[in-house]
Write a protein that holds these residues in place. Structure first.
Motif, PDB file in Angstrom:
ATOM      1  N   TYR A 125       0.899  -1.168  -0.036  1.00  0.00           N
ATOM      2  CA  TYR A 125      -0.021  -0.022  -0.136  1.00  0.00           C
ATOM      3  C   TYR A 125       0.824   1.166   0.056  1.00  0.00           C
ATOM      4  CZ  TYR A 125      -3.474  -3.411   1.211  1.00  0.00           C
ATOM      5  OH  TYR A 125      -4.380  -4.453   1.114  1.00  0.00           O
ATOM      6  N   LYS A 126       2.062   1.108  -0.286  1.00  0.00           N
ATOM      7  CA  LYS A 126       3.193   2.253  -0.480  1.00  0.00           C
ATOM      8  C   LYS A 126       3.323   2.997   0.865  1.00  0.00           C
ATOM      9  CE  LYS A 126       2.913   1.303  -5.005  1.00  0.00           C
ATOM     10  NZ  LYS A 126       3.761   0.412  -5.420  1.00  0.00           N
ATOM     11  N   GLN A 127       3.082   2.221   1.659  1.00  0.00           N
ATOM     12  CA  GLN A 127       3.344   3.033   3.144  1.00  0.00           C
ATOM     13  C   GLN A 127       4.827   2.435   3.449  1.00  0.00           C
ATOM     14  OE1 GLN A 127       0.239   2.201   6.194  1.00  0.00           O
ATOM     15  NE2 GLN A 127      -1.358   2.255   4.464  1.00  0.00           N
ATOM     16  N   ASN A 128       5.700   2.904   2.735  1.00  0.00           N
ATOM     17  CA  ASN A 128       7.310   2.509   2.644  1.00  0.00           C
ATOM     18  C   ASN A 128       7.818   2.650   4.074  1.00  0.00           C
ATOM     19  OD1 ASN A 128       6.679   1.331  -0.003  1.00  0.00           O
ATOM     20  ND2 ASN A 128       7.313   2.979  -1.078  1.00  0.00           N
ATOM     21  N   GLU A 129       7.605   4.008   4.555  1.00  0.00           N
ATOM     22  CA  GLU A 129       8.561   4.452   5.549  1.00  0.00           C
ATOM     23  C   GLU A 129       8.389   3.295   6.939  1.00  0.00           C
ATOM     24  OE1 GLU A 129       9.342   8.142   8.441  1.00  0.00           O
ATOM     25  OE2 GLU A 129       8.184   8.197   6.589  1.00  0.00           O
ATOM     26  N   GLU A 130       6.909   3.241   7.283  1.00  0.00           N
ATOM     27  CA  GLU A 130       6.535   2.106   8.427  1.00  0.00           C
ATOM     28  C   GLU A 130       7.042   0.833   7.984  1.00  0.00           C
ATOM     29  OE1 GLU A 130       2.874   0.698  10.944  1.00  0.00           O
ATOM     30  OE2 GLU A 130       2.374   2.120   9.325  1.00  0.00           O
ATOM     31  N   ALA A 131       6.754   0.342   6.581  1.00  0.00           N
ATOM     32  CA  ALA A 131       7.269  -0.916   6.279  1.00  0.00           C
ATOM     33  C   ALA A 131       8.700  -1.079   6.564  1.00  0.00           C
ATOM     34  CB  ALA A 131       6.729  -1.051   4.600  1.00  0.00           C
ATOM     35  N   LEU A 132       9.433  -0.243   6.066  1.00  0.00           N
ATOM     36  CA  LEU A 132      10.996  -0.514   6.004  1.00  0.00           C
ATOM     37  C   LEU A 132      11.358  -0.643   7.589  1.00  0.00           C
ATOM     38  CD1 LEU A 132      13.652  -0.571   4.476  1.00  0.00           C
ATOM     39  CD2 LEU A 132      13.692   1.883   4.755  1.00  0.00           C
ATOM     40  N   LYS A 133      11.077   0.248   8.305  1.00  0.00           N
ATOM     41  CA  LYS A 133      11.138   0.049   9.921  1.00  0.00           C
ATOM     42  C   LYS A 133      10.832  -1.320  10.427  1.00  0.00           C
ATOM     43  CE  LYS A 133      10.527   4.892  11.119  1.00  0.00           C
ATOM     44  NZ  LYS A 133       9.895   6.183  11.985  1.00  0.00           N
ATOM     45  N   LEU A 134       9.726  -1.723   9.993  1.00  0.00           N
ATOM     46  CA  LEU A 134       9.165  -3.049  10.427  1.00  0.00           C
ATOM     47  C   LEU A 134      10.340  -4.067  10.066  1.00  0.00           C
ATOM     48  CD1 LEU A 134       5.517  -2.747  10.211  1.00  0.00           C
ATOM     49  CD2 LEU A 134       6.712  -3.111  12.251  1.00  0.00           C
ATOM     50  N   VAL A 135      10.700  -4.152   8.832  1.00  0.00           N
ATOM     51  CA  VAL A 135      11.253  -5.446   8.208  1.00  0.00           C
ATOM     52  C   VAL A 135      12.713  -5.407   8.733  1.00  0.00           C
ATOM     53  CG1 VAL A 135       9.985  -5.620   6.139  1.00  0.00           C
ATOM     54  CG2 VAL A 135      11.629  -4.065   6.080  1.00  0.00           C
ATOM     55  N   GLU A 136      13.157  -3.932   8.724  1.00  0.00           N
ATOM     56  CA  GLU A 136      14.777  -3.915   9.466  1.00  0.00           C
ATOM     57  C   GLU A 136      14.735  -4.238  10.907  1.00  0.00           C
ATOM     58  OE1 GLU A 136      15.614   0.125   8.452  1.00  0.00           O
ATOM     59  OE2 GLU A 136      16.498  -0.568   6.762  1.00  0.00           O
ATOM     60  N   GLN A 137      13.649  -3.867  11.703  1.00  0.00           N
ATOM     61  CA  GLN A 137      13.610  -4.448  13.083  1.00  0.00           C
ATOM     62  C   GLN A 137      13.311  -5.885  13.292  1.00  0.00           C
ATOM     63  OE1 GLN A 137      10.271  -2.585  15.305  1.00  0.00           O
ATOM     64  NE2 GLN A 137      10.790  -3.504  17.332  1.00  0.00           N
ATOM     65  N   ALA A 138      12.583  -6.484  12.383  1.00  0.00           N
ATOM     66  CA  ALA A 138      12.597  -7.655  12.364  1.00  0.00           C
ATOM     67  C   ALA A 138      13.827  -8.592  12.141  1.00  0.00           C
ATOM     68  CB  ALA A 138      11.373  -8.473  11.171  1.00  0.00           C
TER      69      ALA A 138
END
Length: 482
Positions: free
Chosen positions: A235-248
């Motif tokens: 859904y192009k919510q890339n900033e939150e998405a990137l934070k989550l995958v990097e935290q994971a």
């Protein structure tokens, strides 16, 4: 003890009332048993799901071994499940052991050890007495049983995702805040939505809502974390998405399952080198993972087509050839380990064509078409890939058109169907732009519209086809049908 036929029938009646893998209606033809076995063994090796998850994996491995007619090996897996379940507290043991004992009873029935089968029925009856509000005489539907049933369906085949969803929903009705059932429900919703052709907007995505809820209940669940990241990326919510995958990745750097999903995220967002780096790292932990080799090949494939998409003067043929060789290397690894991995076989045939080994590609396409029990969606993908091979490597537009038509005739409402439609539409429109009196091109376009349920457009195209090619009965017949 020798059982009479009446006693044996009475025993089987009781067995049919149990809740276990033998009564959950798994169809042997709906999964690749070798692949399922490999995934379950990997989960045991990596201790995924802790004790409860390992017990479930042992139970399902036992059932797989039974399907393969290795009942003695199945028995050993059930013994491992029972032994591990005994390390939990008494209440957890009683909930956890229900499926295992049901599997034991059925396995011994199939092995002809009816006295042993009866003994496990009696053990179950003793357990069921402690759950009077949940139990019928021979089965019990606790959330733990619904949960294990859900996980088993989820792992078995995508055909069982809807069943898995219903199981997790029922478990959550009893235990709405249980992290494990919430996670399972989130994962199955994510997978179901990934098959939606049109896609679901963020506000309507039940998967997105459930992933957020599951992560809120269990903030350290890195698999849910990375799946939420992938979903947000859609859904192009890339900033939150990137934070989550990097935290994971930071929290679970050595979990290959998390690494795979993070790598998938970077591949989908164009960071192919980062994706490859992560996949290669995961491969160190599970070097025989067909999934990883295929994901690596997809990165190389995307790199190849990215380079080929550049203008001729910027293309690096040496680099392209190197990438093609690397892609073939990993695809051959996959197909050697998993000959039934249909899409990897198709990718390999396509890469042989990219390496200008057309004979090798043609031979592999012929072998793929002869594979047993080809599902309709796989056959549709075959026609798409083989059509591309004819179009771009054999330079035969007529054979390509026939392939795309054959693919479009299979109405599966999936991405391959859409791509076959677009291929035919592009070919026809290009030809009509060159020659507005090309009756055959109008016929191709009419067929595409007809198969895509665009009735008025199809009628108009067939009328033009007949106008410019009046002797063609095929167009007249299609027009009459419409």
């Amino acid at each position: 003890m020798i059982y009479s036929s009446n006693q044996e029938n009475a025993l089987k009646t009781k067995l049919l009332q149990l809740e276990c893998h033998f009564t959950w209606s798994f169809n042997k033809e709906d999964t690749d048993l070798d692949d399922l076995k490999e995934r379950l063994e990997e989960q045991v090796q990596l201790n995924l799901g802790k004790d409860r998850g390992i017990v479930c994996s042992y139970n399902q491995l036992a059932y797989v071994k039974h399907l393969e007619d290795f009942n003695e090996e199945a028995e050993k897996y059930l013994e491992k499940a029972e032994e591990l379940a005994k390390t939990t507290n008494e209440h957890e043991f009683e909930e956890l052991i229900i499926v295992t004992y049901g599997n034991f009873a059925w396995l011994y029935y199939h092995m002809g050890k009816l006295t042993k089968a009866q003994s496990y029925l009696e053990k179950l009856e003793d357990i069921f007495k402690k759950f009077p509000n949940k139990a019928s005489r021979y089965s019990v539907l606790l959330p733990a049983v619904y949960g294990e049933k859900g996980w088993s369906y989820l792992k078995y085949s995508k055909k069982y995702y809807e069943r898995a969803k219903e199981c997790f929903k029922k478990a959550l009705e009893e235990e709405p805040n249980e992290t494990e059932w919430n996670a399972g429900y989130a994962i199955v919703l994510y997978r179901i939505e990934s098959f939606e052709i049109e896609g679901v907007c963020a506000d309507d995505s039940t998967a997105l809502k459930q992933l957020r809820h599951a992560l809120k209940l269990h903030p350290e669940n890195t698999q849910i974390m990375v799946l939420l990241g992938l979903k947000l990326g859609e859904y192009k919510q890339n900033e939150e998405a990137l934070k989550l995958v990097e935290q994971a990745l930071k929290l679970s750097p050595d979990n290959p399952h998390v690494t795979r999903y993070v790598a998938k995220f970077f591949r989908k967002h164009g960071s192919l080198d980062k994706s490859l780096e992560l996949l290669m790292k995961a491969l160190e932990h599970t070097p025989n993972s067909g999934f990883l080799h295929h994901q690596i090949s997809l990165c190389y494939k995307r790199k190849i087509f990215k380079l080929k998409g550049q203008k001729k003067q910027f293309q690096d043929s040496t680099e392209i050839n190197k990438l093609v060789r690397m892609c073939i290397f990993h695809l051959e690894k996959v197909t050697k380990q998993k000959p039934s991995f249909y899409y990897a076989q198709l990718d390999l045939a396509s890469m042989y064509a990219e390496s200008r080994s057309n004979k090798k590609a043609e031979d592999l396409f012929e072998e793929i078409l002869k594979m047993p029990n080809i599902k309709s969606e796989n056959l549709q993908a075959f026609y798409l890939y083989y059509g591309d091979f004819q179009m771009y490597h054999n330079r035969s537009e007529s054979l390509a058109v026939q392939c795309y038509k054959d693919g479009l005739k299979i109405q599966n409402n999936n991405p391959e169907q859409i791509r076959c439609y677009r291929k035919l539409k592009n070919i026809a429109e290009r030809r009509i732009a060159k020659n507005s009196k090309d009756g055959e091109a109008y016929g191709i376009l009419g067929f595409a519209h007809q198969m895509n349920n665009e009735r008025l457009e199809a009628i108009e195209c067939y009328e033009n086809a007949i106008l410019h090619d009046p002797g063609n009965d095929e167009y007249l017949s299609a027009l009459c049908d419409l």
